[in-house]
Design a protein around this motif. Structure first.
Motif, PDB file in Angstrom:
ATOM      1  N   GLU A  56       9.061  -0.576 -12.281  1.00  0.00           N
ATOM      2  CA  GLU A  56       9.775  -1.857 -12.296  1.00  0.00           C
ATOM      3  C   GLU A  56      11.173  -1.691 -12.904  1.00  0.00           C
ATOM      4  N   ALA A  57      11.278  -0.843 -13.914  1.00  0.00           N
ATOM      5  CA  ALA A  57      12.596  -0.608 -14.520  1.00  0.00           C
ATOM      6  C   ALA A  57      13.545   0.029 -13.502  1.00  0.00           C
ATOM      7  N   GLN A  58      13.040   0.965 -12.724  1.00  0.00           N
ATOM      8  CA  GLN A  58      13.878   1.615 -11.692  1.00  0.00           C
ATOM      9  C   GLN A  58      14.284   0.614 -10.613  1.00  0.00           C
ATOM     10  N   VAL A  59      13.324  -0.192 -10.165  1.00  0.00           N
ATOM     11  CA  VAL A  59      13.641  -1.161  -9.105  1.00  0.00           C
ATOM     12  C   VAL A  59      14.676  -2.163  -9.617  1.00  0.00           C
ATOM     13  N   THR A  60      14.510  -2.593 -10.865  1.00  0.00           N
ATOM     14  CA  THR A  60      15.445  -3.546 -11.453  1.00  0.00           C
ATOM     15  C   THR A  60      16.860  -2.974 -11.490  1.00  0.00           C
ATOM     16  N   ALA A  61      16.971  -1.712 -11.921  1.00  0.00           N
ATOM     17  CA  ALA A  61      18.289  -1.076 -11.988  1.00  0.00           C
ATOM     18  C   ALA A  61      18.909  -0.977 -10.596  1.00  0.00           C
ATOM     19  N   TRP A  62      18.075  -0.733  -9.615  1.00  0.00           N
ATOM     20  CA  TRP A  62      18.553  -0.602  -8.223  1.00  0.00           C
ATOM     21  C   TRP A  62      18.970  -1.958  -7.643  1.00  0.00           C
ATOM     22  N   SER A  63      18.168  -2.993  -7.921  1.00  0.00           N
ATOM     23  CA  SER A  63      18.380  -4.286  -7.240  1.00  0.00           C
ATOM     24  C   SER A  63      19.499  -5.101  -7.877  1.00  0.00           C
ATOM     25  N   ARG A  64      19.726  -4.890  -9.155  1.00  0.00           N
ATOM     26  CA  ARG A  64      20.592  -5.758  -9.952  1.00  0.00           C
ATOM     27  C   ARG A  64      21.965  -6.010  -9.335  1.00  0.00           C
ATOM     28  N   GLY A  65      22.523  -4.992  -8.691  1.00  0.00           N
ATOM     29  CA  GLY A  65      23.885  -5.156  -8.161  1.00  0.00           C
ATOM     30  C   GLY A  65      23.941  -5.519  -6.693  1.00  0.00           C
ATOM     31  N   ARG A  66      22.788  -5.754  -6.089  1.00  0.00           N
ATOM     32  CA  ARG A  66      22.784  -5.954  -4.634  1.00  0.00           C
ATOM     33  C   ARG A  66      22.543  -7.417  -4.258  1.00  0.00           C
ATOM     34  N   ASP A  67      23.067  -7.783  -3.094  1.00  0.00           N
ATOM     35  CA  ASP A  67      22.900  -9.148  -2.589  1.00  0.00           C
ATOM     36  C   ASP A  67      21.438  -9.395  -2.189  1.00  0.00           C
ATOM     37  N   LYS A  68      20.909 -10.549  -2.574  1.00  0.00           N
ATOM     38  CA  LYS A  68      19.479 -10.777  -2.352  1.00  0.00           C
ATOM     39  C   LYS A  68      19.124 -10.858  -0.866  1.00  0.00           C
ATOM     40  N   ASP A  75       0.846  -1.203   0.000  1.00  0.00           N
ATOM     41  CA  ASP A  75       0.000   0.000   0.000  1.00  0.00           C
ATOM     42  C   ASP A  75       0.879   1.250   0.000  1.00  0.00           C
ATOM     43  N   ASP A  76       0.258   2.389   0.136  1.00  0.00           N
ATOM     44  CA  ASP A  76       1.012   3.643   0.068  1.00  0.00           C
ATOM     45  C   ASP A  76       2.009   3.777   1.222  1.00  0.00           C
ATOM     46  N   ALA A  77       1.630   3.257   2.383  1.00  0.00           N
ATOM     47  CA  ALA A  77       2.558   3.324   3.518  1.00  0.00           C
ATOM     48  C   ALA A  77       3.796   2.477   3.220  1.00  0.00           C
ATOM     49  N   ASP A  78       3.581   1.311   2.621  1.00  0.00           N
ATOM     50  CA  ASP A  78       4.717   0.475   2.214  1.00  0.00           C
ATOM     51  C   ASP A  78       5.589   1.206   1.192  1.00  0.00           C
ATOM     52  N   TRP A  79       4.946   1.950   0.314  1.00  0.00           N
ATOM     53  CA  TRP A  79       5.731   2.664  -0.693  1.00  0.00           C
ATOM     54  C   TRP A  79       6.671   3.678  -0.037  1.00  0.00           C
ATOM     55  N   ALA A  80       6.165   4.367   0.998  1.00  0.00           N
ATOM     56  CA  ALA A  80       7.017   5.332   1.712  1.00  0.00           C
ATOM     57  C   ALA A  80       8.220   4.600   2.325  1.00  0.00           C
ATOM     58  N   ARG A  81       7.971   3.387   2.842  1.00  0.00           N
ATOM     59  CA  ARG A  81       9.071   2.601   3.429  1.00  0.00           C
ATOM     60  C   ARG A  81      10.034   2.142   2.326  1.00  0.00           C
ATOM     61  N   CYS A  82       9.476   1.699   1.217  1.00  0.00           N
ATOM     62  CA  CYS A  82      10.314   1.279   0.079  1.00  0.00           C
ATOM     63  C   CYS A  82      11.196   2.439  -0.380  1.00  0.00           C
ATOM     64  N   ALA A  83      10.576   3.609  -0.483  1.00  0.00           N
ATOM     65  CA  ALA A  83      11.304   4.777  -0.992  1.00  0.00           C
ATOM     66  C   ALA A  83      12.522   5.066  -0.116  1.00  0.00           C
ATOM     67  N   ALA A  84      12.338   4.874   1.204  1.00  0.00           N
ATOM     68  CA  ALA A  84      13.464   5.090   2.111  1.00  0.00           C
ATOM     69  C   ALA A  84      14.559   4.057   1.872  1.00  0.00           C
ATOM     70  N   VAL A  85      14.165   2.833   1.537  1.00  0.00           N
ATOM     71  CA  VAL A  85      15.156   1.788   1.258  1.00  0.00           C
ATOM     72  C   VAL A  85      15.885   2.092  -0.058  1.00  0.00           C
ATOM     73  N   PHE A  86      15.127   2.463  -1.083  1.00  0.00           N
ATOM     74  CA  PHE A  86      15.770   2.749  -2.375  1.00  0.00           C
ATOM     75  C   PHE A  86      16.707   3.958  -2.243  1.00  0.00           C
ATOM     76  N   ALA A  87      16.257   4.953  -1.488  1.00  0.00           N
ATOM     77  CA  ALA A  87      17.065   6.157  -1.234  1.00  0.00           C
ATOM     78  C   ALA A  87      17.643   6.750  -2.506  1.00  0.00           C
ATOM     79  N   GLU A  88      16.819   6.854  -3.524  1.00  0.00           N
ATOM     80  CA  GLU A  88      17.242   7.478  -4.781  1.00  0.00           C
ATOM     81  C   GLU A  88      16.175   8.499  -5.186  1.00  0.00           C
ATOM     82  N   PRO A  89      16.579   9.485  -5.959  1.00  0.00           N
ATOM     83  CA  PRO A  89      15.638  10.583  -6.285  1.00  0.00           C
ATOM     84  C   PRO A  89      14.325  10.096  -6.912  1.00  0.00           C
ATOM     85  N   TRP A  90      14.418   9.121  -7.822  1.00  0.00           N
ATOM     86  CA  TRP A  90      13.180   8.673  -8.488  1.00  0.00           C
ATOM     87  C   TRP A  90      12.156   8.150  -7.487  1.00  0.00           C
TER      88      TRP A  90
END
Lengths: 423, 408
Positions: free
Chosen positions: B300-312, B265-280
């Motif tokens: 999804e394209a932004q998340v993919t670019a962010w996640s690709r280099g990180r440990d799962k 939900d939107d609250a989760d998105w705010a939490r996600c945004a803090a994890v991504f910590a990128e302008p987009w």
């Protein structure tokens, strides 16, 4: 007579356990769904009747809450807690999916529950079980399928594409299946003279043991299966088993022809279709049909056996290019070859075989003045009745009759309503 | 005390769709006796001799899958081509609470043990059959395997990326699930019998079971006329009911490594945004579900670019710490050997020939009558003498005579 007639189930509404309640309700149990007065969150899940978003029009809620009665009660308040205790006192099964510790904090620890009712079977469904270092991790259907193993095995040959978690909330369904098997086992134990008990279902563990070869290839020989398009994940690559037919739809050809009679059946099917002369490889099929036996381990070793197997695939691919998926499915099965059309859910629902077996079940929705067709029973009992005895409850529809029956009278209910604990 | 102590099952099941059902009953203490054919050496259950293997030994007592699905059961052989074999089966049926099988429709009847015959042997017998299309209806003669059941029930179609061929299930999901429903059917019929004294036949068609597992999609069709076969469907790892964005399996660092993220939900998105910590991720435009749903591809394209280099597993921790459901796609070794949440899930069973082997346990814990798995699957005919002795009071010399006659 239904198998669970008279069995009283109290279910705290939660999307991850809703199917478990439905399975018992459709077999005749008196399942009372306890929702918060604001309504269960599942009521906001689409699709909606006529695409009008409304708590009484959610088809997800309609499907998973059939045959249940509904009570709207905030059991986390002190007055609500007493009402829930009253319900549990007369219940046989308590089904809930609260996060670890939530119930105990609200006054429903194990001792309180057994003190209330020593016959009670308490089924607790949680993502990771009630204890252990992962118990508080959050989970949804997708994350259960991903972390629990199913997704690793599902997807495409091209591993640049992600693993795919199958649709229809199967991660929740797997947990619900184990919850019902558990509840019924404990119930039969009570029928045989035993007492009630607490049962913890770990949905993550349930997914882990619903992965077929992925788990036991690792357990037995430390092998890791790899996902492959539309067929079993295996340690090494296997032949494609999905075929596109002339109408663009697909069939699954399962295990390819491998016995002499199956090659004979394939030759006859080609002849019936008038296609045998168009397929040069048919000669190998006839060789296969004429052999006494075919040893699977000779594939790739013995030239003739290899050619015979290759011709089996060729023949199926060739026939598929000439027929619709439906005609291919029916023709292959009538020729004795196990093949399945890949149906969308609505196509399976309309298939004449399932229709003939009664899988389209009409349910009256008097409030909307409609009769709606639902999917029928997952098993056909000769005597125990399976039925959608009523559509999903409206919010608070049975609050009065259910609470009245456990001794909470009109005056008490009016007070609870005034406090906002009841609806 | 075991939950199902005293329940006797005359068991003809095999593979996983049937054997999985009686495995559950056996783990809770039912006396499950597998009946196998001595002439073809139990070959109907092809898993008896199929991989995986614990060592270099091969043959009908060494299939790893068979061992996994048949723990805690006993096994006898009985040649039903002989009159004496049929007599013995009749005596076993009289002493059984339930007869279970997952042959193609009509096989047991051909041997002279269809439902009518079973009922004449024991009037309150519970008979549960499980096959792909059931014993009645236009396709009753059709044959199936797990993947074919999944195809014909709608489950294969609903697993895939839009406008591509189906990805389906990479294993026999409906063998597992058919087994679960078969276990429920046996238990329900036994409860019914306990309360009324009546036995019955349950005709399970595994395809129908599968068909019920896409309920909301079917109601969308019957109520709104909207089929799931349409452009853009199935929608891969996205979630439309309930609607969540982003919701998917994204690449992680390494070879074939992935992470599943569900922003509820939107609250989760705010939490996600803090994890991504990128302008987009901070853009106000994506703070509501409506806009995230509209811009799903871009997100999804932004998340993919962010996640690709990180440990799962590192990402899993970041999201969980932030309060967002996320899980690494675990490989078998990771979830079996290194996951604290499955530590008690893989009991070691002792198989007479294979020795100690870890198997799938049960994902449940009963406070009073928990499951127990110690004994491995039966070798072919391992318990013939024992069971005929216990159930029919035969002495060893009688069983020896049957052996010489080729009955067992």
């Amino acid at each position: 007579m239904s198998a669970l007639e008279g069995v009283r189930v109290i279910e705290l509404a939660h999307e991850r356990g809703a199917l478990a309640g439905k399975l018992m309700a459709d077999m005749g149990a008196d399942v009372v769904l306890v929702e918060p007065t604001a309504g269960a969150p599942q009521r906001t899940h689409g699709p909606f009747v006529d695409d009008v978003a409304d708590p009484e029009r959610s088809l997800s809620f309609w499907h998973y809450q059939t045959s249940k009665r509904g009570v709207a009660l905030d059991w986390r308040t002190s007055a609500g807690r007493e009402a829930l205790h009253a319900l549990l006192k007369r219940a046989d099964i308590f089904l809930e999916c609260e996060d670890p510790g939530v119930l105990a904090a609200a006054g429903f620890d194990d001792n309180a529950l057994t003190g209330t009712n020593e016959r009670l079977i308490h089924v607790s469904m949680t993502p990771f079980g009630p204890d252990g270092p992962r118990k508080d991790e959050l989970a949804t259907d997708l994350t259960l399928l991903a972390g629990g193993g199913p997704a690793w095995s599902c997807g495409y040959d091209d591993h640049a594409l992600p693993p795919i978690a199958g649709g229809g909330q199967q991660g929740y369904a797997i947990g619900c299946h184990y919850a019902v098997m558990s509840a019924l086992t404990a119930l039969l134990h009570c029928e045989l003279g035993g007492r009630g008990q607490r049962i913890d279902v770990s949905m993550h563990q349930a997914a882990n043991v619903t992965t077929e070869m992925a788990s036991y290839h690792w357990l037995v020989q430390q092998g890791t299966v790899q996902r492959q398009t539309g067929r079993h994940a295996l340690e090494g690559p296997s032949m494609a088993s999905q075929m596109e037919c002339a109408d663009g739809r697909h069939v699954n050809t399962g295990v390819p022809p491998r016995t002499p009679p199956e090659f004979g059946n394939l030759v006859r099917w080609l002849e019936e279709l008038g296609l045998k002369d168009d397929l040069p490889e048919a000669v190998f099929l006839e060789m296969g049909a004429a052999r006494d036996s075919i040893n699977l381990s000779d594939i790739g070793v013995d030239d003739e056996v290899t050619a015979i197997f290759g011709a089996g695939r060729e023949a199926l691919t060739f026939i598929a290019s000439r027929l619709s998926a439906q005609d291919f499915f029916l023709g292959a099965q009538r020729a004795g070859l196990p093949v399945g059309a890949i149906y969308a859910p609505e196509e399976a629902f309309e298939d004449p075989h399932f229709v003939a077996r009664g899988m389209q079940v009409p349910v009256e929705h008097p409030r909307l003045g409609r009769t709606v067709l639902y999917p029928g029973a997952p098993y056909a009992f000769e005597r125990s009745q399976w039925a959608i005895s009523r559509p999903a409850p409206q919010l608070g529809e049975h609050t009065d009759e259910v609470l009245e029956a456990v001794g909470i009278d009109a005056a008490a209910r009016a007070q609870l309503r005034g406090e906002g604990t009841l609806k | 005390m075991k939950a199902l102590e005293g329940i006797r099952i005359c068991d003809f099941t095999g593979q996983l769709a049937g054997a999985g059902a009686t495995k559950w009953l056996a783990a809770f203490g039912a006396d499950v006796v597998r009946i196998e054919d001595p002439v073809n050496q139990g070959a109907w259950d092809i898993l008896r001799s199929m991989p995986p293997f614990v060592d270099e030994r091969r043959g009908f007592d060494f299939g790893g899958g068979f061992n996994n699905h048949n723990v805690e059961k006993r096994g006898i052989t009985l040649n039903l081509r002989t009159a004496r074999g049929k007599e013995i089966l009749a005596e076993l049926v009289k002493r059984s609470d339930a007869v279970t099988e997952n042959f193609a429709a009509g096989v047991l009847e051909k041997w002279g043990f269809g439902y009518d015959q079973l009922r004449s042997l024991r009037s309150d017998i519970v008979y549960v059959s499980n096959c792909g299309f059931g014993h009645e209806g236009p396709y009753a003669s059709f044959k199936t395997w797990g993947p074919i059941v999944q195809a014909a029930s709608g489950l294969t179609y609903t697993s895939g990326l839009p406008d591509m061929e189906p990805a389906g299930w990479g294993y026999s999901y409906m063998d597992h699930t058919g087994g679960y429903y078969m276990a429920m059917a046996i238990l329900l019929a036994l409860i019914h019998r306990q309360r009324t004294g009546e036995g019955q036949w349950v005709d399970m068609a595994c395809c129908e079971t599968g068909l019920t597992l896409n309920g909301p999609a079917i109601l969308d069709y019957t109520v709104n006329g909207r089929p799931l076969r349409r452009s853009g469907q199935p929608d891969g790892n996205r979630s439309e009911w309930p609607r969540m964005v982003p919701h998917g399996i994204f690449p992680a660092a390494g070879d074939d490594e992935w992470i599943a993220i569900a922003c509820r939900d939107d609250a989760d998105w705010a939490r996600c945004a803090a994890v991504f910590a990128e302008p987009w991720a901070q853009e106000a435009g994506w703070s509501t579900l409506t806009t995230r749903h509209r811009d799903q591809d871009a997100i999804e394209a932004q998340v993919t670019a962010w996640s690709r280099g990180r440990d799962k597993f590192a990402m899993q921790r970041m999201f969980q710490d932030a309060g967002v459901p996320a899980a690494a796609v675990q490989k078998p070794a990771e979830r079996v050997d290194h996951d604290p949440a499955t530590e008690d899930l893989w009991p070691t069973a002792h198989h007479t020939k294979m020795g100690d082997v870890r198997v799938d346990g049960m994902p449940v814990r009963f406070s009073e009558t928990n499951w127990e798995i110690r004994r491995g699957a039966p070798c072919l005919g391992e318990h013939t003498e024992e069971v005929l002795g216990e159930w029919l009071d035969m002495d060893p010399s009688e069983v020896e005579a049957l052996r010489e006659e080729g009955v067992v």
